[in-house]
Enzyme design. Structure first.
Site, PDB file in Angstrom:
ATOM      1  N   HIS A   6      31.655  -2.850  53.357  1.00 57.39           N
ATOM      2  CA  HIS A   6      30.979  -1.693  52.756  1.00 57.39           C
ATOM      3  C   HIS A   6      30.862  -1.863  51.249  1.00 57.39           C
ATOM      4  O   HIS A   6      31.523  -2.712  50.657  1.00 57.39           O
ATOM      5  CB  HIS A   6      31.682  -0.376  53.094  1.00 57.39           C
ATOM      6  CG  HIS A   6      33.084  -0.244  52.569  1.00 57.39           C
ATOM      7  ND1 HIS A   6      34.192  -0.577  53.315  1.00 57.39           N
ATOM      8  CD2 HIS A   6      33.561   0.196  51.384  1.00 57.39           C
ATOM      9  CE1 HIS A   6      35.287  -0.336  52.606  1.00 57.39           C
ATOM     10  NE2 HIS A   6      34.942   0.122  51.423  1.00 57.39           N
ATOM     11  N   GLN A  23      29.778   3.460  51.392  1.00 55.86           N
ATOM     12  CA  GLN A  23      30.925   4.371  51.412  1.00 55.86           C
ATOM     13  C   GLN A  23      30.820   5.276  50.188  1.00 55.86           C
ATOM     14  O   GLN A  23      31.015   4.819  49.060  1.00 55.86           O
ATOM     15  CB  GLN A  23      32.226   3.564  51.371  1.00 55.86           C
ATOM     16  CG  GLN A  23      33.489   4.405  51.363  1.00 55.86           C
ATOM     17  CD  GLN A  23      34.736   3.534  51.212  1.00 55.86           C
ATOM     18  OE1 GLN A  23      34.855   2.767  50.265  1.00 55.86           O
ATOM     19  NE2 GLN A  23      35.653   3.645  52.158  1.00 55.86           N
TER      20      GLN A  23
HETATM   21  N1  CMX Z   1      35.156  -1.345  38.741  1.00 55.99           N
HETATM   22  C1  CMX Z   1      35.161  -2.120  37.633  1.00 55.99           C
HETATM   23  N2  CMX Z   1      35.988  -1.891  36.582  1.00 55.99           N
HETATM   24  C2  CMX Z   1      36.824  -0.825  36.691  1.00 55.99           C
HETATM   25  C3  CMX Z   1      36.856   0.006  37.818  1.00 55.99           C
HETATM   26  C4  CMX Z   1      35.966  -0.287  38.874  1.00 55.99           C
HETATM   27  N3  CMX Z   1      35.943   0.466  39.974  1.00 55.99           N
HETATM   28  N4  CMX Z   1      37.793   0.973  37.623  1.00 55.99           N
HETATM   29  C5  CMX Z   1      38.318   0.755  36.406  1.00 55.99           C
HETATM   30  N5  CMX Z   1      37.737  -0.341  35.848  1.00 55.99           N
HETATM   31  C6  CMX Z   1      38.038  -0.909  34.530  1.00 55.99           C
HETATM   32  C7  CMX Z   1      37.955   0.151  33.439  1.00 55.99           C
HETATM   33  O1  CMX Z   1      36.644   0.302  32.975  1.00 55.99           O
HETATM   34  C8  CMX Z   1      38.876  -0.413  32.389  1.00 55.99           C
HETATM   35  O2  CMX Z   1      38.230  -1.423  31.671  1.00 55.99           O
HETATM   36  P1  CMX Z   1      38.400  -1.550  30.081  1.00 55.99           P
HETATM   37  O3  CMX Z   1      39.863  -1.842  29.889  1.00 55.99           O
HETATM   38  O4  CMX Z   1      37.510  -2.690  29.731  1.00 55.99           O
HETATM   39  O5  CMX Z   1      37.981  -0.220  29.532  1.00 55.99           O
HETATM   40  C9  CMX Z   1      39.970  -1.085  33.203  1.00 55.99           C
HETATM   41  O6  CMX Z   1      39.382  -1.351  34.497  1.00 55.99           O
HETATM   42  C10 CMX Z   1      41.184  -0.200  33.396  1.00 55.99           C
HETATM   43  O7  CMX Z   1      40.714   1.031  33.849  1.00 55.99           O
HETATM   44  P2  CMX Z   1      41.471   2.421  33.743  1.00 55.99           P
HETATM   45  O8  CMX Z   1      40.476   3.506  33.650  1.00 55.99           O
HETATM   46  O9  CMX Z   1      42.582   2.354  32.729  1.00 55.99           O
HETATM   47  O10 CMX Z   1      42.051   2.573  35.168  1.00 55.99           O
HETATM   48  P3  CMX Z   1      43.370   2.019  35.781  1.00 55.99           P
HETATM   49  O11 CMX Z   1      43.767   0.702  35.208  1.00 55.99           O
HETATM   50  O12 CMX Z   1      44.357   3.122  35.809  1.00 55.99           O
HETATM   51  O13 CMX Z   1      42.819   1.797  37.262  1.00 55.99           O
HETATM   52  C11 CMX Z   1      42.136   0.308  38.963  1.00 55.99           C
HETATM   53  C12 CMX Z   1      41.824   0.855  37.573  1.00 55.99           C
HETATM   54  C13 CMX Z   1      40.979  -0.595  39.372  1.00 55.99           C
HETATM   55  C14 CMX Z   1      43.466  -0.465  38.880  1.00 55.99           C
HETATM   56  C15 CMX Z   1      42.270   1.546  39.917  1.00 55.99           C
HETATM   57  O14 CMX Z   1      41.041   2.224  39.982  1.00 55.99           O
HETATM   58  C16 CMX Z   1      42.715   1.164  41.324  1.00 55.99           C
HETATM   59  O15 CMX Z   1      43.899   0.990  41.585  1.00 55.99           O
HETATM   60  N6  CMX Z   1      41.748   1.028  42.274  1.00 55.99           N
HETATM   61  C17 CMX Z   1      42.056   0.662  43.639  1.00 55.99           C
HETATM   62  C18 CMX Z   1      42.180   1.884  44.519  1.00 55.99           C
HETATM   63  C19 CMX Z   1      40.874   2.641  44.645  1.00 55.99           C
HETATM   64  O16 CMX Z   1      39.917   2.430  43.904  1.00 55.99           O
HETATM   65  N7  CMX Z   1      40.830   3.582  45.641  1.00 55.99           N
HETATM   66  C20 CMX Z   1      39.644   4.384  45.928  1.00 55.99           C
HETATM   67  C21 CMX Z   1      38.753   3.754  46.982  1.00 55.99           C
HETATM   68  C22 CMX Z   1      39.380   3.887  48.356  1.00 55.99           C
HETATM   69  C23 CMX Z   1      38.599   3.193  49.468  1.00 55.99           C
HETATM   70  O17 CMX Z   1      37.704   2.360  49.236  1.00 55.99           O
HETATM   71  O18 CMX Z   1      38.897   3.494  50.654  1.00 55.99           O
HETATM   72 CO    CO Z   2      36.231   1.111  50.136  1.00 56.92          CO
END
Ligand code: CMX
Ligand code: CO
Length: 134
Positions: free
Chosen positions: A8, A55
């Site tokens: 997805h 999704q």
């Molecule tokens: N795609 C690309 N970059 C991303 C991102 C995304 N989805 N989310 C955050 N970032 C980037 C931010 O822009 C930031 O970059 P800069 O440092 O250059 O500004 C950096 O990553 C850190 O971002 P943050 O806002 O400080 O966020 P966190 O580090 O707290 O969290 C992440 C980022 C990816 C670790 C967190 O979103 C995560 O753990 N994701 C996995 C879980 C998830 O997304 N669950 C929802 C979906 C569930 C499903 O699919 O079923």
């Molecule tokens: Co997903």
């Protein structure tokens, strides 16, 4: 490691009902599945498209991953999910390659699938989800 297909594409939205209504109005498609996934802090809706899915993700709280994403970047592409046959083997391989993992161990996601996220800083700013279907 074999990426079987694109399971997805995740899209972050503020309002799930409004986004689904627009998908219906513009493309005449409907969700096949909706679910609140507390562990991921989202309500999600899966729309089948060809052999894959869109999704739609709405946050349950502002400080959840999708809530923070929306605040920082607004609505849009959030992640790409690849289907793998053996998620443990895939994670072990990525660990060996020094790739930054978000989930060291698989978690249970929507539909009971085993999922794990790989950090967007690891590869072209793209958040990647690995999915092993039940
Ligand atoms: N795609 C690309 N970059 C991303 C991102 C995304 N989805 N989310 C955050 N970032 C980037 C931010 O822009 C930031 O970059 P800069 O440092 O250059 O500004 C950096 O990553 C850190 O971002 P943050 O806002 O400080 O966020 P966190 O580090 O707290 O969290 C992440 C980022 C990816 C670790 C967190 O979103 C995560 O753990 N994701 C996995 C879980 C998830 O997304 N669950 C929802 C979906 C569930 C499903 O699919 O079923
Ligand atoms: Co997903």
């Amino acid at each position: 490691m074999l990426l079987i297909n694109i399971d997805h594409v995740g899209i972050a939205v503020h309002d799930l009902e409004a986004a689904l209504a627009e998908y219906d109005r513009q493309y005449r498609v409907h969700p096949m599945h909706r679910e609140v996934v507390e562990s991921q802090g989202v309500e999600e809706a899966m729309i089948a498209v060809g052999g894959s899915h869109i999704q739609l993700l709405a946050p349950l709280a502002e400080d959840s991953p999708v809530g923070k994403f929306l605040e920082k970047r607004g609505e849009g592409l959030h992640h790409i999910a690849y289907a793998v046959a053996d998620i443990e083997a895939a994670l072990a391989h990525l660990r060996t390659e020094g790739v930054r993992l978000i989930d060291e161990e698989p978690r249970i996601g929507g539909g009971g699938a085993r999922i794990a996220f790989v950090h967007p800083k690891s590869l072209a700013g793209t958040l990647i989800e690995l999915v092993e279907s039940p």
